[in-house]
Design a protein around this motif. Sequence first.
Motif, PDB file in Angstrom:
ATOM      1  N   THR A  13       0.828  -1.208   0.000  1.00 37.64           N
ATOM      2  CA  THR A  13       0.000   0.000   0.000  1.00 37.64           C
ATOM      3  C   THR A  13       0.859   1.254   0.000  1.00 37.64           C
ATOM      4  O   THR A  13       0.589   2.210  -0.751  1.00 37.64           O
ATOM      5  CB  THR A  13      -0.936   0.006   1.219  1.00 37.64           C
ATOM      6  OG1 THR A  13      -1.791  -1.134   1.162  1.00 37.64           O
ATOM      7  CG2 THR A  13      -1.778   1.274   1.251  1.00 37.64           C
ATOM      8  N   ARG A  14       1.891   1.261   0.800  1.00 34.01           N
ATOM      9  CA  ARG A  14       2.739   2.469   0.888  1.00 34.01           C
ATOM     10  C   ARG A  14       3.550   2.672  -0.385  1.00 34.01           C
ATOM     11  O   ARG A  14       3.776   3.812  -0.808  1.00 34.01           O
ATOM     12  CB  ARG A  14       3.616   2.383   2.132  1.00 34.01           C
ATOM     13  CG  ARG A  14       2.771   2.489   3.392  1.00 34.01           C
ATOM     14  CD  ARG A  14       3.530   2.479   4.680  1.00 34.01           C
ATOM     15  NE  ARG A  14       2.591   2.570   5.809  1.00 34.01           N
ATOM     16  CZ  ARG A  14       2.941   2.532   7.085  1.00 34.01           C
ATOM     17  NH1 ARG A  14       4.212   2.422   7.413  1.00 34.01           N
ATOM     18  NH2 ARG A  14       2.033   2.624   8.035  1.00 34.01           N
ATOM     19  N   LEU A  17       1.062   4.160  -2.790  1.00 32.67           N
ATOM     20  CA  LEU A  17       0.817   5.576  -2.496  1.00 32.67           C
ATOM     21  C   LEU A  17       1.970   6.442  -3.007  1.00 32.67           C
ATOM     22  O   LEU A  17       1.739   7.512  -3.583  1.00 32.67           O
ATOM     23  CB  LEU A  17       0.630   5.774  -0.989  1.00 32.67           C
ATOM     24  CG  LEU A  17      -0.713   5.316  -0.420  1.00 32.67           C
ATOM     25  CD1 LEU A  17      -0.683   5.344   1.105  1.00 32.67           C
ATOM     26  CD2 LEU A  17      -1.844   6.187  -0.935  1.00 32.67           C
ATOM     27  N   ILE A  69      -4.766   8.775  -0.943  1.00 31.14           N
ATOM     28  CA  ILE A  69      -5.182   8.039   0.251  1.00 31.14           C
ATOM     29  C   ILE A  69      -6.612   7.529   0.107  1.00 31.14           C
ATOM     30  O   ILE A  69      -6.947   6.422   0.538  1.00 31.14           O
ATOM     31  CB  ILE A  69      -5.027   8.916   1.520  1.00 31.14           C
ATOM     32  CG1 ILE A  69      -5.178   8.064   2.787  1.00 31.14           C
ATOM     33  CG2 ILE A  69      -6.014  10.059   1.516  1.00 31.14           C
ATOM     34  CD1 ILE A  69      -4.059   7.105   2.999  1.00 31.14           C
ATOM     35  N   ALA A  72      -6.481   4.460  -2.196  1.00 30.92           N
ATOM     36  CA  ALA A  72      -5.960   3.275  -1.515  1.00 30.92           C
ATOM     37  C   ALA A  72      -7.012   2.658  -0.599  1.00 30.92           C
ATOM     38  O   ALA A  72      -7.234   1.441  -0.615  1.00 30.92           O
ATOM     39  CB  ALA A  72      -4.715   3.648  -0.712  1.00 30.92           C
ATOM     40  N   VAL A  91      -2.295   2.277   6.045  1.00 34.89           N
ATOM     41  CA  VAL A  91      -2.164   3.674   5.602  1.00 34.89           C
ATOM     42  C   VAL A  91      -1.721   4.615   6.722  1.00 34.89           C
ATOM     43  O   VAL A  91      -1.557   5.811   6.490  1.00 34.89           O
ATOM     44  CB  VAL A  91      -3.487   4.183   4.986  1.00 34.89           C
ATOM     45  CG1 VAL A  91      -3.874   3.346   3.783  1.00 34.89           C
ATOM     46  CG2 VAL A  91      -4.613   4.195   6.018  1.00 34.89           C
TER      47      VAL A  91
END
Length: 245
Positions: A13-14, A17, A69, A72, A91
Motif C-alpha cells: 500500500t505504501r 501511495l 489516500i 488506496a 495507511v
Amino acid sequence: MREERAYLVRIVTRQALDRLRVLGRRKESYVGPWLPEPLLTAPDVAEDVELAESVSTAMLLVSETLAPIERAVFVLREVFDLDYEEIAAAVGKSAAAVRQIAHRARGHVAARRPRGVTSPAETRAVIEAFQRAVETGDLQALLDILAPDVVALSDGGGVRHALLRPVVGAAVVARLLTSGWTRRGVDRSFELIQVNGSPGLLVWLNGELDGVLTARVENGRVMGIYHVRNPERLSRAGHETTMSR
C-alpha cells in the motif's frame, strides 16, 4: 500468517501511495489526456464482475479523481474487502479516520461510476460491431453503435498524434474515426482481445502496435472511447497480466 499478511499489505500500500504521488506530479506537465495504462487480461477476469469493473478503463478514470489516500482505502475496502483495522494499519491512520475516508470515497465514486450493467457477451458484440464499422469506414453503422453523447479520449503523451481534449457527440466522433483510420496507403488492422477485464482492440499500423482501444458500453451503445497511443503506456500490451483477488 495474519502478521505476515498485514506486513505485506502495509508495504504494498505504501509503495502504491508513493507511486500515485509521483504520477500525480507527472500529470501536471503531461500533454493531453492521461488514460490508465492498458493491461491485457485473461477472459476469466470478466467472470468476476466486481474485479472486472474495478480494473475497467472507465472505473480507473473515476478512481483517478480520488486523492491517493482515498484511492488506496477505496480499493482495499471495496475490491479486497479488508477490514477497517487492517486498512488503518496499512495507511497509518486510525480506524475511525479510515471509515470516514471510505465513506467519502464511496460517495465520490458512486456519483461518477457508469450506471448501466452490461454483460461481457453484450460488450463483446458491440465491440465487434464497432470494429467492423471502423474497418470498413461505414459511417452509418458507427452512428448506430455510438451513443448520441459519446465521449472520445486519446492519450499520445506528446509523443504520438492524439486528441488534446475530449471529443463529444456521435456525429463528430464517427467522422473522426472513419476519416482518420481508413486513409489510403495505411495498413491498419484491429485485433480483438481482453483489456482491463473487458473486450478491447489492439490497433496495428503497418505491422507495428500503434495503440490499444477500449470502450465503455451501456444499453448496447458505446458511451466512451479510450485510445492509448503513447508508446510508454503500452509496455504491458504485449503480454497477459494475471489478476485475482
